[in-house]
Design a protein around this motif. Structure first.
Motif, PDB file in Angstrom:
ATOM      1  N   SER A 145       2.208  10.902  -5.358  1.00  0.00           N
ATOM      2  CA  SER A 145       1.187   9.913  -5.700  1.00  0.00           C
ATOM      3  C   SER A 145       1.309   9.412  -7.137  1.00  0.00           C
ATOM      4  CB  SER A 145      -0.207  10.530  -5.505  1.00  0.00           C
ATOM      5  OG  SER A 145      -0.343  11.704  -6.297  1.00  0.00           O
ATOM      6  N   ALA A 146       2.215  10.029  -7.915  1.00  0.00           N
ATOM      7  CA  ALA A 146       2.350   9.653  -9.322  1.00  0.00           C
ATOM      8  C   ALA A 146       3.382   8.542  -9.481  1.00  0.00           C
ATOM      9  CB  ALA A 146       2.759  10.865 -10.151  1.00  0.00           C
ATOM     10  N   GLN A 147       3.174   7.714 -10.496  1.00  0.00           N
ATOM     11  CA  GLN A 147       4.096   6.613 -10.746  1.00  0.00           C
ATOM     12  C   GLN A 147       5.348   7.086 -11.484  1.00  0.00           C
ATOM     13  OE1 GLN A 147       1.782   3.690 -12.852  1.00  0.00           O
ATOM     14  NE2 GLN A 147       0.796   2.906 -10.988  1.00  0.00           N
ATOM     15  N   GLN A 148       5.226   8.169 -12.242  1.00  0.00           N
ATOM     16  CA  GLN A 148       6.341   8.643 -13.037  1.00  0.00           C
ATOM     17  C   GLN A 148       6.690  10.085 -12.687  1.00  0.00           C
ATOM     18  OE1 GLN A 148       5.118   8.087 -17.108  1.00  0.00           O
ATOM     19  NE2 GLN A 148       5.743   5.937 -17.135  1.00  0.00           N
ATOM     20  N   THR A 149       7.952  10.440 -12.902  1.00  0.00           N
ATOM     21  CA  THR A 149       8.405  11.814 -12.702  1.00  0.00           C
ATOM     22  C   THR A 149       7.820  12.699 -13.793  1.00  0.00           C
ATOM     23  OG1 THR A 149      10.457  11.050 -11.708  1.00  0.00           O
ATOM     24  CG2 THR A 149      10.446  13.294 -12.570  1.00  0.00           C
ATOM     25  N   LEU A 150       7.331  13.880 -13.421  1.00  0.00           N
ATOM     26  CA  LEU A 150       6.719  14.771 -14.402  1.00  0.00           C
ATOM     27  C   LEU A 150       7.783  15.600 -15.136  1.00  0.00           C
ATOM     28  CD1 LEU A 150       4.228  15.986 -15.735  1.00  0.00           C
ATOM     29  CD2 LEU A 150       4.033  17.552 -13.779  1.00  0.00           C
ATOM     30  N   TYR A 151       8.615  16.308 -14.355  1.00  0.00           N
ATOM     31  CA  TYR A 151       9.687  17.102 -14.946  1.00  0.00           C
ATOM     32  C   TYR A 151      11.004  16.334 -14.808  1.00  0.00           C
ATOM     33  CZ  TYR A 151       6.854  21.369 -15.268  1.00  0.00           C
ATOM     34  OH  TYR A 151       5.913  22.299 -15.602  1.00  0.00           O
ATOM     35  N   ARG A 152      11.730  16.222 -15.902  1.00  0.00           N
ATOM     36  CA  ARG A 152      13.009  15.510 -15.873  1.00  0.00           C
ATOM     37  C   ARG A 152      14.085  16.391 -16.489  1.00  0.00           C
ATOM     38  NH1 ARG A 152       9.022  12.174 -17.257  1.00  0.00           N
ATOM     39  NH2 ARG A 152       9.302  12.636 -19.476  1.00  0.00           N
ATOM     40  N   ASP A 153      15.029  16.862 -15.652  1.00  0.00           N
ATOM     41  CA  ASP A 153      16.147  17.686 -16.119  1.00  0.00           C
ATOM     42  C   ASP A 153      15.640  18.844 -16.987  1.00  0.00           C
ATOM     43  OD1 ASP A 153      18.876  18.255 -16.122  1.00  0.00           O
ATOM     44  OD2 ASP A 153      19.145  17.318 -18.088  1.00  0.00           O
ATOM     45  N   PHE A 154      14.645  19.563 -16.445  1.00  0.00           N
ATOM     46  CA  PHE A 154      13.946  20.611 -17.204  1.00  0.00           C
ATOM     47  C   PHE A 154      14.659  21.944 -17.010  1.00  0.00           C
ATOM     48  CE2 PHE A 154      10.713  23.950 -17.390  1.00  0.00           C
ATOM     49  CZ  PHE A 154      10.064  23.668 -18.571  1.00  0.00           C
ATOM     50  N   SER A 155      14.970  22.631 -18.105  1.00  0.00           N
ATOM     51  CA  SER A 155      15.616  23.943 -18.041  1.00  0.00           C
ATOM     52  C   SER A 155      14.869  24.933 -18.924  1.00  0.00           C
ATOM     53  CB  SER A 155      17.078  23.855 -18.488  1.00  0.00           C
ATOM     54  OG  SER A 155      17.847  23.061 -17.597  1.00  0.00           O
ATOM     55  N   LEU A 156      14.694  26.139 -18.423  1.00  0.00           N
ATOM     56  CA  LEU A 156      13.963  27.179 -19.153  1.00  0.00           C
ATOM     57  C   LEU A 156      14.267  28.525 -18.519  1.00  0.00           C
ATOM     58  CD1 LEU A 156      11.573  27.760 -21.266  1.00  0.00           C
ATOM     59  CD2 LEU A 156      10.101  27.796 -19.250  1.00  0.00           C
ATOM     60  N   THR A 157      14.325  29.566 -19.341  1.00  0.00           N
ATOM     61  CA  THR A 157      14.530  30.916 -18.827  1.00  0.00           C
ATOM     62  C   THR A 157      13.434  31.833 -19.340  1.00  0.00           C
ATOM     63  OG1 THR A 157      16.933  30.656 -18.700  1.00  0.00           O
ATOM     64  CG2 THR A 157      16.090  32.909 -18.763  1.00  0.00           C
ATOM     65  N   ILE A 158      12.845  32.600 -18.418  1.00  0.00           N
ATOM     66  CA  ILE A 158      11.865  33.628 -18.768  1.00  0.00           C
ATOM     67  C   ILE A 158      12.503  34.970 -18.447  1.00  0.00           C
ATOM     68  CG2 ILE A 158       9.562  34.554 -18.331  1.00  0.00           C
ATOM     69  CD1 ILE A 158       8.710  31.770 -17.407  1.00  0.00           C
ATOM     70  N   ALA A 159      12.597  35.825 -19.453  1.00  0.00           N
ATOM     71  CA  ALA A 159      13.265  37.115 -19.277  1.00  0.00           C
ATOM     72  C   ALA A 159      12.384  38.077 -18.493  1.00  0.00           C
ATOM     73  CB  ALA A 159      13.596  37.719 -20.645  1.00  0.00           C
ATOM     74  N   PRO A 160      12.989  39.053 -17.813  1.00  0.00           N
ATOM     75  CA  PRO A 160      12.190  40.049 -17.085  1.00  0.00           C
ATOM     76  C   PRO A 160      11.212  40.765 -18.017  1.00  0.00           C
ATOM     77  CG  PRO A 160      14.503  40.217 -16.480  1.00  0.00           C
ATOM     78  CD  PRO A 160      14.436  39.271 -17.635  1.00  0.00           C
ATOM     79  N   GLY A 161       9.964  40.859 -17.587  1.00  0.00           N
ATOM     80  CA  GLY A 161       8.947  41.550 -18.363  1.00  0.00           C
ATOM     81  C   GLY A 161       8.378  40.759 -19.523  1.00  0.00           C
ATOM     82  N   GLU A 162       8.821  39.531 -19.724  1.00  0.00           N
ATOM     83  CA  GLU A 162       8.338  38.714 -20.844  1.00  0.00           C
ATOM     84  C   GLU A 162       6.956  38.147 -20.527  1.00  0.00           C
ATOM     85  OE1 GLU A 162      10.089  35.200 -23.807  1.00  0.00           O
ATOM     86  OE2 GLU A 162      10.890  35.424 -21.774  1.00  0.00           O
ATOM     87  N   ARG A 163       6.125  38.057 -21.583  1.00  0.00           N
ATOM     88  CA  ARG A 163       4.800  37.439 -21.445  1.00  0.00           C
ATOM     89  C   ARG A 163       4.875  36.033 -22.014  1.00  0.00           C
ATOM     90  NH1 ARG A 163       0.226  42.011 -23.058  1.00  0.00           N
ATOM     91  NH2 ARG A 163       1.087  43.696 -21.786  1.00  0.00           N
TER      92      ARG A 163
END
Length: 595
Positions: free
Chosen positions: A366-384
């Motif tokens: 329903s949105a006119q624009q893309t929210l995430y674009r070529d998004f990269s991220l890493t969350i390590a095990p046990g990280e807050r």
């Protein structure tokens, strides 16, 4: 302000043809071929005896017409007449004994499978549809199946066999009488089908749609009863519901009137059949070409045919109503889930909790624009990890994508090295425990709500989870303890109590990934302190994602991600981000009332 009752489900505007809906129903009959065969065999036997009844009646009249000297013949004909009717009645009574278990099991399955299909639809689909209307459609489909099945197998099929059989019997003996009978029957049935599908069905579909709308409107109001009472809006809601029911009442009156008009046409055709059938036989009798028994045959045939024809008219209407009631669920089962498991997808297997966004692109339909674009991220095990940012920046979407409530447009999300799109959704979500801002509990006992995370949990395990969530003390003070019903959505409990039940559920889930969606934002200071302590214990040893609006709750996070328009514009620990003087520092200043 305009009131909106229509569902946004685009597929709701696509009406399936009667043929497709009937095919859907027949598919359930074929699941139990032996019960179906038993029904058909006994029904056909009953039809055979119905066809023999006019013949037995004619023999009895001819024997009586021969005078008292033929008493033995008359009594024999009487015995035959009674016997044919008796055995036919027994056969008709035997058929439902096969049909009842077939119908009951199929009605159960159509409801279960319709419900299962609805559960597989995406969050968008559920957001676009009234839950009350969906419930109405599911329950109505069960009874619609019953109406369709009874109409076709128990009434229309036998009626057509009897009517055609009698017409053929008359054609063989009196061609003109039989052809007249056959022509009248064919015209009667054809006109019924034509008038029902073209003259009555459009209005009936509108009535059915308004019936669903009533369910949705009432459910919406009842679910928001606290808001209604809070604004003293009971009369306003009553007026709103009255507006919907008035639309339904007008539509259903027009529908029923059209069915009554069709009924008038049917009765006129029955008068034509009565006059023509008996009149032609009376003419043959007057010319010496038919006996009194032949006339009795014609009268009995008319009585039998008129009864079946009336049933045909009623059951064509019942059939159409049933098809319209089933149509929604039949359509549901043709729709592919918006988020589906890959064929042969394995269960998720992992307990580290590493989360990787790999060049992910995503936008809401329903949105006119893309929210995430070529998004990269890493969350390590046990990280807050804490997610902060203005409304609409992508924080909640981040969690929904991790849970695979939506599919990416491109890229992938990995948890413990496994692509979330290639494992089963159920196993993935069982590895992610969510404590929402406003937990919605089931109208079940507290014990059942806690154990929902792990249905096989023992009473001791449930109690331990409640103790760790600081919930045991308030639970034991309730009249029935863990057996206390919490009310719809947990309305009998306070906000803090609901939060602690949700935390106990998360403890019991023992999932490697934990999501906390501003779980203390609506609590008083003392309750917040208790809930915060429980959450601190819950976070130990788990990868934790915290959606935060109150920045005071995330000072201990290993990493804070500041979102804006689907991008992380800043990241780091609390102190360094404040010192940096960027977007996070401005948010912090606002929340602390500084500057």
């Amino acid at each position: 302000m305009t009131e909106h009752y229509e569902e946004a489900d685009e597929s709701a505007n696509r009406v399936l043809s009667n043929r497709k809906v009937l095919g859907f129903v027949m598919g359930y009959w074929l699941r139990r071929p032996w019960l179906l065969a038993g029904t058909l065999v006994t029904t056909l036997a009953g039809i055979g005896f119905d066809l023999a009844l006019p013949w037995a009646s004619g023999r009895l009249v001819d024997a009586v017409a021969a005078g008292p000297s033929s008493q033995d013949l008359a009594w024999g004909a009487w015995g035959l007449f009674v016997g044919v009717y008796l055995v036919g009645s027994l056969m008709r009574n035997l058929a439902p004994r096969f049909w009842i278990p077939l119908a009951a099991r199929n009605m159960r399955e159509i409801t279960e499978e319709g419900f299962g299909k609805v559960q597989s639809f995406s969050a968008d689909w559920h957001g676009d549809n009234f839950s009350g209307a969906t419930v109405r459609k599911l329950s109505r489909a069960m009874w619609g199946y019953d109406e369709v099945s009874d109409a076709v197998v128990m009434w229309l099929g036998p009626a057509l066999a009897v009517l055609l059989g009698l017409s053929v019997m008359m054609i063989l003996r009196w061609p003109l009488v039989g052809l007249f009978s056959l022509a009248t029957v064919v015209f009667y049935i054809a006109s019924n089908i034509f008038l029902t599908t073209t003259f009555a069905r459009p209005l009936n579909l509108k009535s059915v749609g308004l019936d669903s709308r009533i369910g949705g409107a009432i459910s919406d109001s009842i679910a928001s009863n606290a808001t209604v009472r809070g604004f003293g809006a009971e009369d306003r809601e009553s007026t709103r519901i009255a507006g919907v029911t008035a639309l339904w009442s007008t539509a259903v009156q027009r529908t029923w009137t059209r069915f009554t008009d069709i009924w008038l046409v049917q009765n006129l055709l029955l008068v034509l059949l009565q006059a023509g059938l008996t009149g032609l036989l009376l003419r043959l009798w007057a010319r010496g070409e038919a006996t009194a028994g032949d006339v009795a045959f014609g009268v009995t045939s008319f009585m039998l045919m008129s009864g079946y024809l009336r049933n045909i008219g009623d059951n064509i209407r019942m059939l159409q109503k049933g098809l319209d009631d089933v149509e929604d669920v039949a359509r549901y089962l043709t729709l592919a889930p918006q988020v589906a498991d890959a064929p042969g997808a394995p269960a998720f297997a992992g307990d580290l909790g590493e989360v990787v966004f790999d060049h992910a692109t995503f936008g809401y339909k329903s949105a006119q624009q893309t929210l995430y674009r070529d998004f990269s991220l890493t969350i390590a095990p046990g990280e807050r990890i804490a997610l902060v940012g203005p409304t609409g920046s992508g924080k909640s979407t981040f969690v929904k994508l991790v849970q695979r409530l939506y599919d990416l447009d491109s890229g992938r999300i990995l948890i413990d090295g496994q692509d979330v799109a290639k494992v089963t959704q159920g196993s993935l979500r069982r590895a992610i425990a969510v404590v929402p801002q406003d937990p919605a509990l089931f109208h079940r006992t507290i014990g059942e709500n806690i154990s929902y995370a792990r249905p096989g949990a023992t009473a001791d395990e449930i109690e331990l989870a409640a103790r760790r969530a600081r919930a045991h003390d308030f639970i034991t003070k309730l009249p029935k303890g863990y057996e206390t019903l919490v009310g719809e959505r947990g309305v009998k409990l306070s906000g803090g109590e609901r939060q602690r039940v949700a935390i106990a559920r998360a403890f019991l889930a023992d999932a490697p990934i934990l999501v906390l969606d501003e779980a203390t934002s609506s609590l008083d200071v003392e309750t917040e302190r208790e809930v915060q302590a429980a959450m601190e214990e819950l976070m130990v040893g788990r990868t934790t994602i915290v959606i935060a609006h109150r920045l005071s709750t995330i000072r201990g996070a290993d990493r804070i991600l500041v979102f804006e328009n689907g991008q992380v514009i800043e990241e780091g620990r609390h102190a360094e981000l404040v010192k940096r003087g960027g977007a996070y520092a401005r948010l912090h200043a606002v929340t602390m009332g500084v500057g």
